[in-house]
Design a protein around this motif. Structure first.
Motif, PDB file in Angstrom:
ATOM      1  N   ARG A 163       8.397  -7.451  -5.578  1.00  0.00           N
ATOM      2  CA  ARG A 163       9.191  -7.965  -4.476  1.00  0.00           C
ATOM      3  C   ARG A 163       8.266  -8.184  -3.290  1.00  0.00           C
ATOM      4  O   ARG A 163       7.369  -7.405  -3.036  1.00  0.00           O
ATOM      5  CB  ARG A 163      10.244  -6.915  -4.156  1.00  0.00           C
ATOM      6  CG  ARG A 163      11.364  -7.370  -3.336  1.00  0.00           C
ATOM      7  CD  ARG A 163      12.448  -6.321  -3.308  1.00  0.00           C
ATOM      8  NE  ARG A 163      11.912  -4.990  -3.477  1.00  0.00           N
ATOM      9  CZ  ARG A 163      12.094  -3.997  -2.633  1.00  0.00           C
ATOM     10  NH1 ARG A 163      12.831  -4.155  -1.593  1.00  0.00           N
ATOM     11  NH2 ARG A 163      11.566  -2.827  -2.833  1.00  0.00           N
ATOM     12  N   ALA A 164       8.484  -9.218  -2.551  1.00  0.00           N
ATOM     13  CA  ALA A 164       7.674  -9.486  -1.372  1.00  0.00           C
ATOM     14  C   ALA A 164       7.943  -8.414  -0.318  1.00  0.00           C
ATOM     15  O   ALA A 164       9.075  -7.973  -0.146  1.00  0.00           O
ATOM     16  CB  ALA A 164       8.012 -10.862  -0.808  1.00  0.00           C
ATOM     17  N   VAL A 165       6.887  -7.995   0.346  1.00  0.00           N
ATOM     18  CA  VAL A 165       7.038  -7.010   1.407  1.00  0.00           C
ATOM     19  C   VAL A 165       7.984  -7.573   2.455  1.00  0.00           C
ATOM     20  O   VAL A 165       7.870  -8.715   2.860  1.00  0.00           O
ATOM     21  CB  VAL A 165       5.666  -6.663   2.031  1.00  0.00           C
ATOM     22  CG1 VAL A 165       5.839  -5.763   3.240  1.00  0.00           C
ATOM     23  CG2 VAL A 165       4.762  -6.020   1.004  1.00  0.00           C
ATOM     24  N   GLY A 166       8.948  -6.770   2.864  1.00  0.00           N
ATOM     25  CA  GLY A 166       9.916  -7.201   3.863  1.00  0.00           C
ATOM     26  C   GLY A 166      11.211  -7.735   3.290  1.00  0.00           C
ATOM     27  O   GLY A 166      12.193  -7.851   4.004  1.00  0.00           O
ATOM     28  N   SER A 167      11.248  -8.038   1.992  1.00  0.00           N
ATOM     29  CA  SER A 167      12.489  -8.528   1.402  1.00  0.00           C
ATOM     30  C   SER A 167      13.342  -7.354   0.932  1.00  0.00           C
ATOM     31  O   SER A 167      12.830  -6.271   0.679  1.00  0.00           O
ATOM     32  CB  SER A 167      12.200  -9.481   0.240  1.00  0.00           C
ATOM     33  OG  SER A 167      11.593  -8.774  -0.822  1.00  0.00           O
ATOM     34  N   GLN A 186      14.090  -1.917   1.956  1.00  0.00           N
ATOM     35  CA  GLN A 186      13.198  -2.929   2.511  1.00  0.00           C
ATOM     36  C   GLN A 186      11.902  -2.206   2.855  1.00  0.00           C
ATOM     37  O   GLN A 186      11.918  -1.209   3.575  1.00  0.00           O
ATOM     38  CB  GLN A 186      13.811  -3.556   3.766  1.00  0.00           C
ATOM     39  CG  GLN A 186      12.924  -4.593   4.413  1.00  0.00           C
ATOM     40  CD  GLN A 186      13.519  -5.108   5.724  1.00  0.00           C
ATOM     41  OE1 GLN A 186      14.207  -4.385   6.437  1.00  0.00           O
ATOM     42  NE2 GLN A 186      13.232  -6.359   6.024  1.00  0.00           N
ATOM     43  N   ILE A 187      10.798  -2.683   2.299  1.00  0.00           N
ATOM     44  CA  ILE A 187       9.501  -2.070   2.548  1.00  0.00           C
ATOM     45  C   ILE A 187       8.906  -2.670   3.817  1.00  0.00           C
ATOM     46  O   ILE A 187       8.717  -3.880   3.917  1.00  0.00           O
ATOM     47  CB  ILE A 187       8.534  -2.277   1.360  1.00  0.00           C
ATOM     48  CG1 ILE A 187       9.169  -1.790   0.058  1.00  0.00           C
ATOM     49  CG2 ILE A 187       7.197  -1.600   1.619  1.00  0.00           C
ATOM     50  CD1 ILE A 187       9.560  -0.340   0.036  1.00  0.00           C
ATOM     51  N   VAL A 188       8.650  -1.814   4.783  1.00  0.00           N
ATOM     52  CA  VAL A 188       8.015  -2.206   6.048  1.00  0.00           C
ATOM     53  C   VAL A 188       6.921  -1.168   6.282  1.00  0.00           C
ATOM     54  O   VAL A 188       6.290  -0.744   5.333  1.00  0.00           O
ATOM     55  CB  VAL A 188       9.054  -2.273   7.189  1.00  0.00           C
ATOM     56  CG1 VAL A 188      10.005  -3.445   6.985  1.00  0.00           C
ATOM     57  CG2 VAL A 188       9.841  -0.998   7.311  1.00  0.00           C
TER      58      VAL A 188
END
Length: 149
Positions: A52-56, A97-99
């Motif tokens: 998964r894209a970072v922030g999605s 959500q990865i931040v």
């Protein structure tokens, strides 16, 4: 390796939007003809999981014990902000959500037919080891989608 020039070719195939298969082919070029042979199948193709894209946001998933533990840690923060008590506080569904850390979006049952959506930040150690209630939405139902807010 006499009689021609060898070169490697890579083909990338998408499969069901969840993984990629990479197959290596060897091409032997001699004169005007090209011979292509797939490598022996002694080794399976390399499977790469699409990340998964970072922030999605992740897809919604049933709450785990870990998510319930995070929910329990922010219960008092919510009760102070809404100036009330929650007799039921059961995590039902969550997304992440990865931040700089992880934001959890959690659907929580607070009464028989009442739900709240929590936005909880679990920062990176060592500074932020305790979950922080960043935002919340009241007046939700079990069927309301758990989206970014």
């Amino acid at each position: 390796m006499q009689g021609g020039l060898f070169s490697a070719r890579f083909l990338t195939l998408n499969s069901a939007h969840t993984s990629m298969c990479i197959y290596m082919y060897i091409c032997k070029m001699s004169g005007d003809s090209v011979q292509t042979a797939k490598l022996p199948s002694s080794e399976p193709p390399v499977m790469l999981k699409k990340s998964r894209a970072v922030g999605s946001l992740s897809p919604p998933e049933p709450a785990t014990q870990e998510v319930q533990d995070i929910t329990n840690q922010v219960k008092l923060q919510l009760e102070v902000k809404v100036n009330g008590k929650c007799d039921i506080f059961r995590a039902i569904l969550y997304r992440t959500q990865i931040v700089a850390g992880t934001i959890y979006f959690i659907k929580v049952q607070v009464a028989d037919t009442e739900y709240v959506h929590l936005k909880v930040l679990l920062g990176l150690p060592p500074e932020n080891v305790c979950p922080a209630l960043v935002n919340f939405q009241t007046g939700k139902t079990r069927d309301d989608p758990l989206d970014y807010f």
